[in-house]
Design an enzyme around this catalytic site. Structure first.
Site, PDB file in Angstrom:
ATOM      1  N   CYS A 112       0.814  -1.227   0.000  1.00 35.19           N
ATOM      2  CA  CYS A 112       0.000   0.000   0.000  1.00 35.19           C
ATOM      3  C   CYS A 112       0.844   1.273   0.000  1.00 35.19           C
ATOM      4  O   CYS A 112       0.329   2.355  -0.261  1.00 35.19           O
ATOM      5  CB  CYS A 112      -0.945   0.004   1.196  1.00 35.19           C
ATOM      6  SG  CYS A 112      -1.995  -1.438   1.258  1.00 35.19           S
ATOM      7  N   HIS A 251      -3.195   7.137   2.706  1.00 32.54           N
ATOM      8  CA  HIS A 251      -3.629   5.855   2.158  1.00 32.54           C
ATOM      9  C   HIS A 251      -4.985   5.521   2.774  1.00 32.54           C
ATOM     10  O   HIS A 251      -5.170   5.607   3.985  1.00 32.54           O
ATOM     11  CB  HIS A 251      -2.600   4.782   2.504  1.00 32.54           C
ATOM     12  CG  HIS A 251      -3.101   3.396   2.284  1.00 32.54           C
ATOM     13  ND1 HIS A 251      -3.705   3.012   1.106  1.00 32.54           N
ATOM     14  CD2 HIS A 251      -3.121   2.300   3.093  1.00 32.54           C
ATOM     15  CE1 HIS A 251      -4.061   1.748   1.198  1.00 32.54           C
ATOM     16  NE2 HIS A 251      -3.716   1.291   2.394  1.00 32.54           N
ATOM     17  N   ASN A 281     -10.141  -0.318   0.407  1.00 35.52           N
ATOM     18  CA  ASN A 281      -8.682  -0.172   0.389  1.00 35.52           C
ATOM     19  C   ASN A 281      -8.164  -0.666  -0.970  1.00 35.52           C
ATOM     20  O   ASN A 281      -8.186  -1.856  -1.246  1.00 35.52           O
ATOM     21  CB  ASN A 281      -8.101  -1.006   1.541  1.00 35.52           C
ATOM     22  CG  ASN A 281      -6.586  -0.935   1.623  1.00 35.52           C
ATOM     23  OD1 ASN A 281      -5.922  -0.488   0.691  1.00 35.52           O
ATOM     24  ND2 ASN A 281      -6.045  -1.380   2.742  1.00 35.52           N
TER      25      ASN A 281
HETATM   26  N1  COA Z   1     -18.159  -9.282   9.476  1.00 34.44           N
HETATM   27  C1  COA Z   1     -18.631  -9.633  10.703  1.00 34.44           C
HETATM   28  N2  COA Z   1     -17.827 -10.003  11.713  1.00 34.44           N
HETATM   29  C2  COA Z   1     -16.516 -10.022  11.472  1.00 34.44           C
HETATM   30  C3  COA Z   1     -15.967  -9.690  10.214  1.00 34.44           C
HETATM   31  C4  COA Z   1     -16.860  -9.313   9.203  1.00 34.44           C
HETATM   32  N3  COA Z   1     -16.454  -8.966   7.963  1.00 34.44           N
HETATM   33  N4  COA Z   1     -14.633  -9.794  10.267  1.00 34.44           N
HETATM   34  C5  COA Z   1     -14.333 -10.190  11.501  1.00 34.44           C
HETATM   35  N5  COA Z   1     -15.452 -10.330  12.236  1.00 34.44           N
HETATM   36  C6  COA Z   1     -15.607 -10.755  13.614  1.00 34.44           C
HETATM   37  C7  COA Z   1     -14.428 -11.546  14.103  1.00 34.44           C
HETATM   38  O1  COA Z   1     -14.520 -12.893  13.693  1.00 34.44           O
HETATM   39  C8  COA Z   1     -14.536 -11.379  15.589  1.00 34.44           C
HETATM   40  O2  COA Z   1     -15.515 -12.265  16.079  1.00 34.44           O
HETATM   41  P1  COA Z   1     -15.275 -13.070  17.446  1.00 34.44           P
HETATM   42  O3  COA Z   1     -15.155 -11.998  18.489  1.00 34.44           O
HETATM   43  O4  COA Z   1     -16.495 -13.898  17.531  1.00 34.44           O
HETATM   44  O5  COA Z   1     -14.016 -13.820  17.232  1.00 34.44           O
HETATM   45  C9  COA Z   1     -15.095  -9.974  15.749  1.00 34.44           C
HETATM   46  O6  COA Z   1     -15.657  -9.623  14.465  1.00 34.44           O
HETATM   47  C10 COA Z   1     -14.022  -8.962  16.097  1.00 34.44           C
HETATM   48  O7  COA Z   1     -12.918  -9.212  15.268  1.00 34.44           O
HETATM   49  P2  COA Z   1     -11.667  -8.301  15.296  1.00 34.44           P
HETATM   50  O8  COA Z   1     -10.693  -8.754  14.247  1.00 34.44           O
HETATM   51  O9  COA Z   1     -11.156  -8.161  16.684  1.00 34.44           O
HETATM   52  O10 COA Z   1     -12.340  -6.924  14.856  1.00 34.44           O
HETATM   53  P3  COA Z   1     -11.745  -5.516  14.823  1.00 34.44           P
HETATM   54  O11 COA Z   1     -12.571  -4.596  15.609  1.00 34.44           O
HETATM   55  O12 COA Z   1     -10.250  -5.512  15.072  1.00 34.44           O
HETATM   56  O13 COA Z   1     -11.936  -5.110  13.291  1.00 34.44           O
HETATM   57  C11 COA Z   1     -10.685  -5.001  11.255  1.00 34.44           C
HETATM   58  C12 COA Z   1     -11.346  -5.892  12.267  1.00 34.44           C
HETATM   59  C13 COA Z   1     -10.033  -5.875  10.190  1.00 34.44           C
HETATM   60  C14 COA Z   1     -11.716  -4.115  10.609  1.00 34.44           C
HETATM   61  C15 COA Z   1      -9.626  -4.130  11.982  1.00 34.44           C
HETATM   62  O14 COA Z   1      -8.768  -4.942  12.757  1.00 34.44           O
HETATM   63  C16 COA Z   1      -8.816  -3.311  11.043  1.00 34.44           C
HETATM   64  O15 COA Z   1      -9.293  -2.346  10.495  1.00 34.44           O
HETATM   65  N6  COA Z   1      -7.520  -3.648  10.861  1.00 34.44           N
HETATM   66  C17 COA Z   1      -6.671  -2.995   9.908  1.00 34.44           C
HETATM   67  C18 COA Z   1      -6.909  -3.588   8.554  1.00 34.44           C
HETATM   68  C19 COA Z   1      -6.280  -2.801   7.452  1.00 34.44           C
HETATM   69  O16 COA Z   1      -6.589  -1.653   7.258  1.00 34.44           O
HETATM   70  N7  COA Z   1      -5.373  -3.442   6.715  1.00 34.44           N
HETATM   71  C20 COA Z   1      -4.712  -2.875   5.605  1.00 34.44           C
HETATM   72  C21 COA Z   1      -3.659  -1.946   6.050  1.00 34.44           C
HETATM   73  S1  COA Z   1      -2.831  -1.287   4.684  1.00 34.44           S
END
Ligand code: COA
Length: 324
Positions: A112, A251, A281
């Site tokens: 990215c 980004h 993204n």
């Molecule tokens: N829909 C519904 N539930 C979802 C899901 C989706 N698409 N994706 C994950 N979950 C669930 C998980 O399984 C988890 O369930 P559990 O508690 O039963 O295990 C719960 O939601 C929380 O998951 P978690 O990963 O802790 O959520 P979060 O609040 O951290 O949000 C992201 C997840 C991916 C949105 C967040 O971590 C994020 O934005 N990370 C950065 C990602 C990014 O930008 N990457 C590229 C960088 S260049």
């Protein structure tokens, strides 16, 4: 006096994939995706919309905007991690598509952050030879590299391309400075394997497939911290305060990362360009698409101080400051 952006362009695939449609693909909901990421929809490439084809359209639009003919282009630097071919490079495919016969061309892979790394390279070439004109492109068709059964990743990414023509200006406008960092020790947190080895001795044990893998929470923390540090280092080095920055084009990873960054760096919402709700993204393409939109919407005036920052797999990150 320095490297200026002479023109911008972008190209998005026609197909819009909404969160609602994703509900029938994985166990998720529009509400979950919006509240956790700020994403409402993303574009998905279709027939005739391979990465090089989107990139070529974005490049032509940037050339038109710049009033530069394709024959004047000396170099094409293209950032991507999702071209349909490893060789030739996507840059060479674009060169052929647009007929840039006087250019040499190559890809950079910094996930990215790739567009900013490419812009920095272009700056170095142009500083060394003021006559050079360079196409810097960011393009992704990450829809081809996602595990559509993994709700942790498939909801986040989208396809698209953005491009700029960079050249030299005798005025006091142009790129002021850049700051970059990488940390290969954390590479496993956001990664994608190449196709499995055809040499049995080089086969990867427990090969997961050639798609994006991510530890979301860890990536989130590192993304905020790394972009904050990079921006602070760059502004300090340039003696520029955040108050005097007119527009920040980050980004477009997700809205919560951007809000956290804005909070830590005291960036007022009106100075933060955000379009992640429309495209998700788009990795290396996100900054040049956002820049093209900001430019075409008239949000940037000559003399404005514009700050870019990015974070991605590798890990890689960085920031670039420019006087428009
Ligand atoms: N829909 C519904 N539930 C979802 C899901 C989706 N698409 N994706 C994950 N979950 C669930 C998980 O399984 C988890 O369930 P559990 O508690 O039963 O295990 C719960 O939601 C929380 O998951 P978690 O990963 O802790 O959520 P979060 O609040 O951290 O949000 C992201 C997840 C991916 C949105 C967040 O971590 C994020 O934005 N990370 C950065 C990602 C990014 O930008 N990457 C590229 C960088 S260049």
């Amino acid at each position: 006096m320095g490297t200026v952006v002479l023109g911008t362009g972008s190209c998005l695939p026609k197909r819009i994939l909404t969160n609602k449609e994703l509900e029938s693909i994985v166990d998720t909901s529009d509400e979950w995706i919006r509240s956790r990421t700020g994403i409402g929809a993303r574009r998905i490439g279709g027939k005739g919309e391979q990465a090089y084809q989107l990139a070529a359209k974005a490049a032509r639009r940037a050339l038109d905007d710049a009033g530069v003919s394709v024959d004047e282009i000396d170099l094409i630097v293209l950032a991507t991690i999702s071209s349909h071919m490893i060789m030739p490079s996507c840059a060479c495919l674009v060169q052929n598509e647009i007929g840039a016969k006087n250019a040499f061309a190559y890809d950079v892979n910094a996930a990215c952050s790739g567009f900013l790394y490419g812009l920095d390279l272009a700056d170095k070439y142009i500083q060394a030879d003021h006559s050079k004109k360079i196409l810097v492109i960011g393009v992704e068709t990450l829809s081809a590299k996602l595990n559509w059964k993994d709700r942790n990743t498939c909801i986040l990414f989208g396809d698209g391309a953005g491009a700029v023509v960079a050249g030299y200006s005798e005025s006091d406008h142009g790129l002021m400075g850049a700051h970059f960092g990488s940390d290969g020790a954390l590479g496993d947190l956001l990664c994608m394997h190449a196709p499995q080895s055809l040499n049995p001795d080089l086969e990867i044990e427990g090969y997961p497939g050639s798609h994006v893998l991510m530890g979301g929470r860890e990536v989130f923390k590192h993304a905020v911290r790394a972009m904050e540090d990079s921006v602070r280092s760059l502004l300090d080095a340039q003696g520029v305060s955040m108050e005097s920055v007119d527009l920040v084009i980050p980004h477009q990873a997700n809205i919560r990362i951007l809000n956290k960054l804005a909070e830590r760096l005291n960036i007022p919402q009106e100075k933060l360009f955000i379009n992640v709700s429309k495209y998700g993204n788009t990795s290396a393409a996100s900054i040049p698409i956002a820049l093209d939109e900001a430019n075409k919407e008239g949000l940037i005036s000559p003399g404005d101080t514009v700050l870019f920052c990015a974070f991605g797999g590798g890990f890689t990150w960085g920031a670039v400051l420019t006087k428009w």
